[in-house]
Design a protein around this motif. Sequence first.
Motif, mmCIF file in Angstrom:
data_model
loop_
_atom_site.group_PDB
_atom_site.id
_atom_site.type_symbol
_atom_site.label_atom_id
_atom_site.label_comp_id
_atom_site.label_asym_id
_atom_site.label_seq_id
_atom_site.Cartn_x
_atom_site.Cartn_y
_atom_site.Cartn_z
ATOM 1 N N GLY A 151 0.793 -1.225 0.000
ATOM 2 C CA GLY A 151 0.000 0.000 0.000
ATOM 3 C C GLY A 151 0.817 1.263 0.000
ATOM 4 N N ALA A 152 2.148 1.150 0.117
ATOM 5 C CA ALA A 152 2.993 2.345 0.107
ATOM 6 C C ALA A 152 2.820 3.102 -1.198
ATOM 7 C CB ALA A 152 4.456 1.953 0.298
ATOM 8 N N CYS A 153 2.735 4.420 -1.124
ATOM 9 C CA CYS A 153 2.623 5.332 -2.258
ATOM 10 C C CYS A 153 1.204 5.379 -2.838
ATOM 11 C CB CYS A 153 3.595 4.984 -3.386
ATOM 12 S SG CYS A 153 5.305 4.851 -2.888
ATOM 13 N N ILE A 154 0.299 4.514 -2.352
ATOM 14 C CA ILE A 154 -1.070 4.522 -2.860
ATOM 15 C C ILE A 154 -2.049 4.857 -1.737
ATOM 16 C CG2 ILE A 154 -2.890 3.140 -3.940
ATOM 17 C CD1 ILE A 154 -0.770 1.560 -5.348
ATOM 18 N N HIS A 155 -2.070 4.027 -0.699
ATOM 19 C CA HIS A 155 -2.992 4.230 0.413
ATOM 20 C C HIS A 155 -2.350 5.010 1.558
ATOM 21 C CE1 HIS A 155 -5.621 1.497 -1.678
ATOM 22 N NE2 HIS A 155 -4.732 0.518 -1.607
ATOM 23 N N THR A 156 -1.053 5.158 1.530
ATOM 24 C CA THR A 156 -0.334 5.901 2.568
ATOM 25 C C THR A 156 0.678 6.820 1.893
ATOM 26 O OG1 THR A 156 1.455 4.284 2.794
ATOM 27 C CG2 THR A 156 -0.536 3.911 4.114
ATOM 28 N N PRO A 157 1.184 7.835 2.614
ATOM 29 C CA PRO A 157 2.226 8.683 2.028
ATOM 30 C C PRO A 157 3.434 7.850 1.620
ATOM 31 C CG PRO A 157 1.359 9.678 4.029
ATOM 32 C CD PRO A 157 0.787 8.297 3.964
ATOM 33 N N PRO A 158 4.158 8.271 0.587
ATOM 34 C CA PRO A 158 5.334 7.497 0.153
ATOM 35 C C PRO A 158 6.393 7.436 1.239
ATOM 36 C CG PRO A 158 4.705 9.157 -1.486
ATOM 37 C CD PRO A 158 3.923 9.459 -0.246
#
Length: 214
Positions: A151-158
């Motif tokens: 979920g990194a970079c999509i659902h949470t900040p990068p």
Amino acid sequence: MIQSFRIVAITLALAACGANSDDASAAQDAVVTASQQAASQVTSVDDNAPLRATPPPPGPHLPPPDENGITTINWDDLLPEGELERIEELYNASSAIMEMNHFDSQMMQIGTFNVEEGLIGRTVRMPGYILPLDYQPGGDITEFLLVPYFGACIHTPPPPPNQIVYVTTAEPVRVERLWAAVWVTGQLSSDRHINELGDAAYTMELISHEPYRR
């Protein structure tokens, strides 16, 4: 499952998802200024520096290569000495964002492009999750971001740039389960990759990938 830069990223994600939007523009300017001031104290890496023909020996905290010359690493190994403290300073300097909503519906990436020089030019094996940049019908991809958590970079900040690896492949590879962790093996360089999902401080030329197993 995979040791990663999870605590800082989740902290920022939770804060970014639960705030209001008053004075968002002013707060963003303050965050950027504070981050730039903290980053100015860090020695940057020369983008144009040639790749070493003979990589230096691993630093004291890096594992030695195996009999095939492959060094198995984890995400903490991508951070040069003192980098975790520098990133924490940047997050602390960005605390104003904790009371604001997303700026223009975008999630801010905080961190530096500082790399672990002992890994540059090495063939490494590391775990992570695949975020395709050119997903094609049938699941073939030729470039992707390797990130430390799903979920990194999509659902949470990068994650910080030096916690993202941009991966290129000579031939398309097929990825059937994007939510599943993988091992990737390839040669690391300090070439930066700038993109809309999350800038990467490292580039890897992929040799192989396989499902993650302990």
